[in-house]
Design a protein around this motif. Sequence first.
Motif, mmCIF file in Angstrom:
data_model
loop_
_atom_site.group_PDB
_atom_site.id
_atom_site.type_symbol
_atom_site.label_atom_id
_atom_site.label_comp_id
_atom_site.label_asym_id
_atom_site.label_seq_id
_atom_site.Cartn_x
_atom_site.Cartn_y
_atom_site.Cartn_z
ATOM 1 N N TYR A 110 0.832 -1.205 0.000
ATOM 2 C CA TYR A 110 0.000 0.000 0.000
ATOM 3 C C TYR A 110 0.868 1.257 0.000
ATOM 4 O O TYR A 110 0.628 2.201 -0.757
ATOM 5 C CB TYR A 110 -0.934 -0.021 1.217
ATOM 6 C CG TYR A 110 -1.822 1.188 1.332
ATOM 7 C CD1 TYR A 110 -2.913 1.344 0.485
ATOM 8 C CD2 TYR A 110 -1.574 2.180 2.278
ATOM 9 C CE1 TYR A 110 -3.738 2.451 0.590
ATOM 10 C CE2 TYR A 110 -2.392 3.292 2.368
ATOM 11 C CZ TYR A 110 -3.460 3.422 1.532
ATOM 12 O OH TYR A 110 -4.275 4.534 1.621
ATOM 13 N N SER A 113 2.557 1.749 -3.380
ATOM 14 C CA SER A 113 1.639 2.215 -4.409
ATOM 15 C C SER A 113 1.327 3.696 -4.220
ATOM 16 O O SER A 113 1.235 4.451 -5.181
ATOM 17 C CB SER A 113 0.353 1.383 -4.409
ATOM 18 O OG SER A 113 -0.386 1.607 -3.238
ATOM 19 N N LYS A 114 1.188 4.167 -2.961
ATOM 20 C CA LYS A 114 0.966 5.584 -2.692
ATOM 21 C C LYS A 114 2.189 6.403 -3.089
ATOM 22 O O LYS A 114 2.076 7.478 -3.672
ATOM 23 C CB LYS A 114 0.666 5.817 -1.197
ATOM 24 C CG LYS A 114 -0.713 5.450 -0.791
ATOM 25 C CD LYS A 114 -1.661 6.450 -1.371
ATOM 26 C CE LYS A 114 -2.880 6.553 -0.497
ATOM 27 N NZ LYS A 114 -3.766 7.587 -0.932
ATOM 28 N N TRP A 115 3.394 5.882 -2.771
ATOM 29 C CA TRP A 115 4.633 6.591 -3.081
ATOM 30 C C TRP A 115 4.832 6.686 -4.597
ATOM 31 O O TRP A 115 5.228 7.714 -5.110
ATOM 32 C CB TRP A 115 5.807 5.855 -2.436
ATOM 33 C CG TRP A 115 7.129 6.516 -2.731
ATOM 34 C CD1 TRP A 115 7.598 7.680 -2.241
ATOM 35 C CD2 TRP A 115 8.122 6.026 -3.626
ATOM 36 N NE1 TRP A 115 8.821 7.965 -2.753
ATOM 37 C CE2 TRP A 115 9.182 6.949 -3.605
ATOM 38 C CE3 TRP A 115 8.228 4.895 -4.427
ATOM 39 C CZ2 TRP A 115 10.324 6.779 -4.365
ATOM 40 C CZ3 TRP A 115 9.370 4.731 -5.170
ATOM 41 C CH2 TRP A 115 10.398 5.678 -5.142
ATOM 42 N N ARG A 117 2.469 6.754 -6.914
ATOM 43 C CA ARG A 117 1.506 7.709 -7.469
ATOM 44 C C ARG A 117 1.906 9.147 -7.133
ATOM 45 O O ARG A 117 1.621 10.059 -7.882
ATOM 46 C CB ARG A 117 0.103 7.446 -6.930
ATOM 47 C CG ARG A 117 -0.596 6.343 -7.669
ATOM 48 C CD ARG A 117 -2.049 6.299 -7.316
ATOM 49 N NE ARG A 117 -2.260 5.075 -6.532
ATOM 50 C CZ ARG A 117 -3.203 4.887 -5.661
ATOM 51 N NH1 ARG A 117 -4.061 5.841 -5.412
ATOM 52 N NH2 ARG A 117 -3.310 3.759 -5.015
#
Length: 119
Positions: A110, A113-115, A117
């Motif tokens: 998670y 994936s945030k990093w 984006r």
Amino acid sequence: MYPPNRGSGNVNHRHSGANQHAEDTLEGQNEGMMGHLQGKIANLKNITIAIGDEVREQNRALDMMQGSMGNTDNILGATLGRMQVMYKSHGSMSIVYLSVFVVMTFLAVYGLSKWARGV
């Protein structure tokens, strides 16, 4: 008493001609309606055949899905059996370690994936 009707032969002949014309008209209408009904019957037959083909295709798909679900059920059953063996042999701490590993892996994915984006 009464005089014979001399024109009665002509009247009957005219009525029979009118009756024949009416019968021919009705016959023609009936044949037209029969042709229309035959067209509808042919359409219904084609639709019925198409429905039968679709049902057979859906049954094949369901059979394949049932086989896949049976395989999945076997795999899950085997996995649960192994987890029970692991739990019985190593105690409850193995389950705790496994749960912590799963949660940490989820959080790492998670966060990545945030990093990704954000960049």
